[in-house]
Design a protein around this motif. Structure first.
Motif, PDB file in Angstrom:
ATOM      1  N   PHE A 292       0.832  -1.217   0.000  1.00 18.18           N
ATOM      2  CA  PHE A 292       0.000   0.000   0.000  1.00 18.18           C
ATOM      3  C   PHE A 292       0.856   1.252   0.000  1.00 18.18           C
ATOM      4  CE2 PHE A 292       0.005   1.987   4.243  1.00 18.18           C
ATOM      5  CZ  PHE A 292       0.720   1.044   4.959  1.00 18.18           C
ATOM      6  N   VAL A 293       0.475   2.195  -0.838  1.00 15.30           N
ATOM      7  CA  VAL A 293       1.171   3.477  -0.901  1.00 15.30           C
ATOM      8  C   VAL A 293       0.198   4.646  -0.910  1.00 15.30           C
ATOM      9  CG1 VAL A 293       3.279   2.594  -1.982  1.00 15.30           C
ATOM     10  CG2 VAL A 293       1.346   3.264  -3.428  1.00 15.30           C
ATOM     11  N   GLY A 294      -1.107   4.347  -0.924  1.00 17.16           N
ATOM     12  CA  GLY A 294      -2.083   5.433  -0.828  1.00 17.16           C
ATOM     13  C   GLY A 294      -1.966   6.094   0.541  1.00 17.16           C
TER      14      GLY A 294
ATOM     15  N   ALA B  37       2.152  -4.426   3.662  1.00 18.90           N
ATOM     16  CA  ALA B  37       3.377  -3.650   3.845  1.00 18.90           C
ATOM     17  C   ALA B  37       3.359  -2.492   2.862  1.00 18.90           C
ATOM     18  CB  ALA B  37       4.611  -4.520   3.612  1.00 18.90           C
ATOM     19  N   GLY B  38       4.096  -1.469   3.190  1.00 16.58           N
ATOM     20  CA  GLY B  38       4.169  -0.303   2.315  1.00 16.58           C
ATOM     21  C   GLY B  38       4.247   0.941   3.145  1.00 16.58           C
ATOM     22  N   GLY B  39       3.828   2.039   2.558  1.00 15.25           N
ATOM     23  CA  GLY B  39       3.879   3.310   3.264  1.00 15.25           C
ATOM     24  C   GLY B  39       4.531   4.360   2.392  1.00 15.25           C
TER      25      GLY B  39
END
Lengths: 349, 349
Positions: B270-272, B293-295
């Protein structure tokens, strides 16, 4: 035969029940050699999960195959077998992806199958095993008596701790924190050591568990919790937190502890059964790039992965059993785990 | 010089402001060659995030170094440089871990440094760049004019889409769903294609974006949303969902769409930017083994990873710019993106 039945809060009884029989061509009947009590069995025992009507209980066992249905081809009468804590066909698309806990034909010990027929719980003398070819893993030859606790641990806690380490991507040189010092947390310490973690920090307040954690490979023990515990972790990890944190409890506090103890870009591997509480904070994950993975451990595959090390005597996962009782004293075993007098109780039918 | 200032809801103005000057020995002054408007700039523009007092805005730019402080050694006057959407020293322990967005000395475009001195926003003619050695990536030689949009995309959206794919562990043969058809979602399609995904399903309702997604490598387009959208995904993925889902929006609905579209044991990258809404459901993650995971994407490192492909003309990340305006029409650019008349607007000072 005799099997354990839970009636309600703090009421488990060993009772005479019907012997299991082959219902489906894929079934096997296994005589239980050793079973055990799981931390998650304490939920209904403590009344946290209601028990609306009496039911069979127990989902971990090793034993010897006594009978097989016509369609069974991968296990034979006389085989010593390990059962994972769930029933799976090991052939569906999820199983082929390694996600045997999401088997499209999956069933639960102590439940019923698609025909409505009972599936025994594992805290008994015998069990009917649906999808025996998929569910059971045969141990080559006849294992030493000394190996039985570690073989039994493969049924659940050993593979569950391993799943926490796998899910968090623990590898050589990693710094790892383990939150939880129950049988799963201790198994997670052992797993982290096996895959080459360099620093393994066990969070524990109990001397006996601290000692076993250190035997299993923990390099540091932290008794503090909350922000104080996280600060102690940062002192040991360049001020930023650990590469990987293995969450082996399942409460709101333990997940919070895990997130506070992970470095930016690190990973939380979680296997604690979620006991309510608030959900994962997206904004924290976003700003820190901490990833979270884990869940119900697909131990069926891990049994095969870890069995050679256990049989070689290199993986003493069974040391989490610090108490052993005959099956007819199962109620004492529950009480000992409930009162934290035992980490994990092995039962001998 | 002239720079963009946001005053409040739907009120951005190009204004005369003081020229930037070297404050610290590690500073550089960069003349902006191209800047752009980010989807996240629309949050204050739409009033979703308040703007209590007028401030500089913009966090993406490429340009030419005009002046450097005495301590700057890795970029020189005349270099064509790409700036990530944040300022980092690229030497602290988090930066060494690749987590440049968690730089211990990190700063924000349009903010202030530790001395209280202003840091320019990127939607202007020039910027002062603190930690120039850490922040800026020099492009070898003088880039073709045609390459500038793709170089500018490396500043944010291209690396952010790439981060979604990296965080979800997309690799050769994977099935991937991309939730979101903005510039980041389209960049995520391109990233998934680059790392070898076999099936790339773009969720989009806009014809122009669907077309670009297909040009970028999408094999399927799904216009449906919610459970209907997830059902369509399952039809394309053996009935179980995709190996990886790239969440490029940030709303409650988009994360829910992502979780519903992922197979057991799969990964959501996720990157939103999280726009409130409920948090991640632990019980769902536990029972499905879906990891998240993401960010905030550490694009500083990705600029170096992806630059060779961009310079070779093999990575046309700049195609997400479907509109170009001179800087003095910046307000029109915001309106075009707000009204979805443009995917992403490039600004030329």
């Amino acid at each position: 035969m005799r099997a354990t039945v839970i009636y309600g809060e703090r009421d488990v009884r060993l009772e005479e029940v019907p012997d299991p029989e082959i219902h489906e061509p894929g079934d096997a009947i296994v005589r239980v050699v050793a079973a055990c009590i799981c931390g998650s069995d304490l939920w209904p025992y403590r009344g946290i999960r209601p028990t609306p009507k009496p039911r069979r209980i127990g989902h971990e066992m090793v034993g010897v195959v006594e009978q097989v249905g016509d369609a069974v081809s991968r296990v034979s009468v006389g085989d010593f077998v390990i059962a994972p804590f769930y029933i799976c066909d090991n052939t569906c698309v999820n199983c082929r992806n390694g996600m045997t806990t999401s088997c499209l034909n999956g069933l639960a010990w102590g439940g019923t199958d698609e025909t409505g027929a009972r599936i025994d719980g594992c805290q008994g003398e015998k069990v009917r095993v649906p999808f025996a070819d998929g569910t059971l893993v045969a141990v080559p030859g006849e294992p030493d008596a000394a190996a039985i606790p570690s073989l039994l641990a493969l049924s659940d806690v050993c593979g569950t701790g391993h799943h926490a380490a796998v899910s968090a991507g623990v590898g050589p040189g990693a710094s790892v924190v383990v939150v939880g010092d129950g049988a799963v947390g201790l198994s997670a310490v052992l797993a982290a050591k096996r895959v080459g973690a360099e620093r393994i920090i066990a969070m524990s307040r109990h001397e006996d568990r601290q000692a076993l954690a250190c035997d299993f490979g923990a390099t540091d023990v932290i008794a503090e919790r909350g922000e104080e515990g996280a600060e102690r972790v940062r002192e040991l990890t360049d001020g930023i937190g650990a590469d990987a944190v293995l969450e082996c409890v399942g409460t709101k506090e333990s997940m919070d502890q895990a997130l506070r103890s992970t470095r930016p870009g690190g990973r939380v591997g979680f296997v604690g059964v979620p006991a309510g509480g608030p959900e994962l904070p997206m904004q924290t994950l976003f700003s820190t790039n901490i990833g979270v993975a884990g869940g119900m451990a697909p131990v069926r595959g891990y049994i095969e992965d870890l069995l050679p090390a256990v049989l070689a005597g290199d993986y003493s996962a069974g040391r989490v059993f610090d108490s052993e009782l005959p099956l007819d004293r199962v109620a004492e075993g529950y009480a000992a785990m409930d009162e934290r007098r035992a980490i994990k109780v092995l039962l001998r039918p």
